[in-house]
Design a protein around this motif. Sequence first.
Motif, mmCIF file in Angstrom:
data_model
loop_
_atom_site.group_PDB
_atom_site.id
_atom_site.type_symbol
_atom_site.label_atom_id
_atom_site.label_comp_id
_atom_site.label_asym_id
_atom_site.label_seq_id
_atom_site.Cartn_x
_atom_site.Cartn_y
_atom_site.Cartn_z
ATOM 1 N N ASP A 29 29.291 14.869 12.129
ATOM 2 C CA ASP A 29 30.273 15.026 11.051
ATOM 3 C C ASP A 29 29.655 15.669 9.819
ATOM 4 N N GLY A 30 28.869 16.712 10.023
ATOM 5 C CA GLY A 30 28.321 17.466 8.896
ATOM 6 C C GLY A 30 26.972 17.000 8.396
ATOM 7 N N ALA A 31 26.421 15.911 8.937
ATOM 8 C CA ALA A 31 25.099 15.438 8.514
ATOM 9 C C ALA A 31 24.036 16.247 9.247
ATOM 10 N N LEU A 32 23.565 17.325 8.632
ATOM 11 C CA LEU A 32 22.672 18.264 9.303
ATOM 12 C C LEU A 32 21.261 17.727 9.491
ATOM 13 N N MET A 33 20.817 16.864 8.574
ATOM 14 C CA MET A 33 19.446 16.373 8.603
ATOM 15 C C MET A 33 19.407 14.887 8.291
ATOM 16 N N PRO A 34 18.299 14.209 8.635
ATOM 17 C CA PRO A 34 18.185 12.776 8.350
ATOM 18 C C PRO A 34 18.459 12.468 6.880
ATOM 19 N N GLY A 35 19.236 11.428 6.646
ATOM 20 C CA GLY A 35 19.543 11.004 5.289
ATOM 21 C C GLY A 35 20.810 11.603 4.718
ATOM 22 N N MET A 36 21.263 12.712 5.269
ATOM 23 C CA MET A 36 22.445 13.366 4.715
ATOM 24 C C MET A 36 23.706 12.586 5.053
ATOM 25 N N ALA A 37 24.633 12.555 4.101
ATOM 26 C CA ALA A 37 25.920 11.899 4.314
ATOM 27 C C ALA A 37 26.812 12.777 5.178
ATOM 28 N N THR A 38 27.748 12.149 5.860
ATOM 29 C CA THR A 38 28.708 12.907 6.664
ATOM 30 C C THR A 38 29.855 13.390 5.782
ATOM 31 N N HIS A 39 30.654 14.303 6.315
ATOM 32 C CA HIS A 39 31.827 14.774 5.570
ATOM 33 C C HIS A 39 32.761 13.603 5.259
ATOM 34 N N THR A 40 32.908 12.701 6.220
ATOM 35 C CA THR A 40 33.788 11.546 6.026
ATOM 36 C C THR A 40 33.269 10.646 4.913
#
Length: 211
Positions: free
Chosen positions: A127-138
């Motif tokens: 859901d858009g989290a490209l790399m560790p730690g990144m938030a998803t679009h949701t």
Amino acid sequence: MRQAPSRRTGWIVGGVVAAVVAAGGITAAVASTDGSSGTSAPSTKSADAGFARDMATHHQQAVEMSYIVRDGTKDEEIRRLAYDIAQTQANQRGMLLGWLDLWELPKVPEGAPMEWMGMGDLPPGKDGALMPGMATHTELKDLGKLSGRAAEVRYLQLMIKHHKGGIHMAEGCVDRCEVKVERRLAQGMVDSQESEIELMVDLLKARGAKP
């Protein structure tokens, strides 16, 4: 004994800003891997270039999250922290992209995220989290719907996770990058974000929440 969150915000902000200014003052010196103005620029597949691209993407989301919560709460301490994170990471992102310009390398990743760290086999981002730690679009969308204490708690939780992913990546650059000033910037990211995590954990505790 830990300092109270309200006292610690000021010195964290000052230290981070000083580090950014110091690094920015020698931006032009990083055109080569030895810090000179020679022609030995990093290659497009190097850790130096990979870190610059990936961290620029990682930072952009931190800026976005910080401005979302800054508009969603009236708490001055959270607003100051969010503004500092946004400004610091926007400045660092500008330096990273500027170095790619100096090296005449593309800003768009040519391979999988984190490939320069030997992590190119990561599963596709959820859901858009490209790399560790990144938030998803949701998660970003949900954060934008919150206000007050709920927004503060969710932002702190997401940003702690985001910082942990950023620290992992910055440590990768410290170990792998060849450009001295880039390694120095990466180490500065590790130090400042570890301090910010401690502060954010305290801010969560003050709100009766956990990371």
